[in-house]
Scaffold this motif. Structure first.
Motif, mmCIF file in Angstrom:
data_model
loop_
_atom_site.group_PDB
_atom_site.id
_atom_site.type_symbol
_atom_site.label_atom_id
_atom_site.label_comp_id
_atom_site.label_asym_id
_atom_site.label_seq_id
_atom_site.Cartn_x
_atom_site.Cartn_y
_atom_site.Cartn_z
ATOM 1 N N ARG A 34 0.604 -1.082 0.002
ATOM 2 C CA ARG A 34 -0.100 -0.014 0.079
ATOM 3 C C ARG A 34 0.895 1.303 -0.023
ATOM 4 O O ARG A 34 0.727 2.141 -0.714
ATOM 5 C CB ARG A 34 -0.833 0.163 1.189
ATOM 6 N N TYR A 37 2.308 1.635 -3.831
ATOM 7 C CA TYR A 37 1.406 2.102 -4.704
ATOM 8 C C TYR A 37 0.528 3.400 -4.371
ATOM 9 O O TYR A 37 0.292 4.226 -5.262
ATOM 10 C CB TYR A 37 0.383 0.879 -5.055
ATOM 11 N N GLU A 38 0.063 3.479 -3.003
ATOM 12 C CA GLU A 38 -0.567 4.901 -2.765
ATOM 13 C C GLU A 38 0.077 5.796 -2.533
ATOM 14 O O GLU A 38 -0.241 7.062 -2.918
ATOM 15 C CB GLU A 38 -1.471 4.428 -1.850
ATOM 16 N N LEU A 43 -1.630 5.941 -6.539
ATOM 17 C CA LEU A 43 -2.665 5.129 -6.895
ATOM 18 C C LEU A 43 -3.566 4.768 -5.489
ATOM 19 O O LEU A 43 -3.109 3.940 -4.753
ATOM 20 C CB LEU A 43 -2.693 3.851 -7.496
ATOM 21 N N LEU A 45 -6.041 3.366 -2.670
ATOM 22 C CA LEU A 45 -6.590 2.098 -2.132
ATOM 23 C C LEU A 45 -8.052 2.046 -2.297
ATOM 24 O O LEU A 45 -8.688 2.991 -1.662
ATOM 25 C CB LEU A 45 -6.015 1.561 -0.738
ATOM 26 N N TYR A 46 -8.364 1.162 -3.001
ATOM 27 C CA TYR A 46 -10.052 1.470 -3.240
ATOM 28 C C TYR A 46 -11.033 0.400 -2.851
ATOM 29 O O TYR A 46 -12.124 0.494 -2.536
ATOM 30 C CB TYR A 46 -10.140 1.618 -4.909
ATOM 31 N N PHE A 68 -5.791 -1.123 -6.171
ATOM 32 C CA PHE A 68 -5.694 0.285 -6.144
ATOM 33 C C PHE A 68 -6.147 0.626 -7.413
ATOM 34 O O PHE A 68 -6.165 -0.030 -8.709
ATOM 35 C CB PHE A 68 -4.031 0.483 -6.228
#
Length: 214
Positions: A34, A37-38, A43, A45-46, A68
């Motif tokens: 996380r 990528y975040e 991007l 986290l979704y 993501f």
């Protein structure tokens, strides 16, 4: 493995595949992934799915599946299996082969992301010129090779490229079939090389580097 079931009924036409929904890979640690990528790539986290059993196979394998979101609504996703194990590299495939590429809107954004990654201590290869687009390459914490690309060719150049794709692949396939026959007969052992070299400058640069090391 998926079983193949045949039927006498005619096959329906293919449904239009609109876009990538998600690409999924194994993660050693969800929070480590996380953060990369975040916090670094930006991007969000979704979505998260957690379960003890795999819906598609029914096997027992507890997992945390997390997604993501990209700007177009597609996702890159990961499975944390709770054992702190990362996916092992494929033993018969070079590390540069398997990768996923994300598109940026401009070369300026590509350069900015390179600088951002390097500021976070991440090793980056590139900017690499592929003629129709330019890219940088790096690895995520799980060993997944990532590419960020900025398109430089317009839609007309890409359309022109598409007109020769089938012919070139058919030429490759015919040569590969002959190579298989020759290999079976003991005439060749080395892998088959392409019938043409679209990036001669890369070979020239590699040869120059070897010459400099001699």
């Amino acid at each position: 493995m998926t079983s193949i079931q045949t039927t006498d009924l005619p096959a329906p036409p293919p449904a239009p595949i609109q876009q990538l929904h998600h690409y999924a890979y194994r993660a050693r640690d969800a929070e480590e992934t996380r953060h990369f990528y975040e916090d670094i790539l930006g991007l969000p986290l979704y979505h998260i799915i957690q379960s003890d059993y795999v819906p598609s196979t029914g096997e027992y394998c507890p997992y945390t599946h997390f997604f993501f979101r990209l700007q177009d609504g597609s996702f890159i996703a990961f499975f944390d299996l709770g054992d702190d194990q990362a996916a092992e590299p494929s033993p018969n495939t070079p590390l540069w082969v398997n990768h996923i590429a994300f598109r940026l809107d401009s070369l300026a954004e590509l350069e900015a992301m390179k600088a951002r990654l390097q500021a976070h201590g991440i090793g980056v290869i590139g900017v690499t010129d592929h003629h129709i687009f330019k890219s940088i390459y790096f690895f995520d914490p799980n060993g997944v090779r990532l590419e960020l690309s900025a398109q430089v060719a317009d839609e007309f150049q890409m359309l022109k490229e598409s007109t020769t794709a089938h012919t070139r692949l058919q030429e490759w396939t015919a040569r590969k079939e002959q190579w298989r026959r020759d290999r079976a007969a003991g005439k060749v052992a080395a892998p088959l090389k392409p019938q043409q070299n679209d990036r001669p400058e890369v070979a020239a640069r590699a040869q120059g580097q070897k010459g400099g090391q001699a």
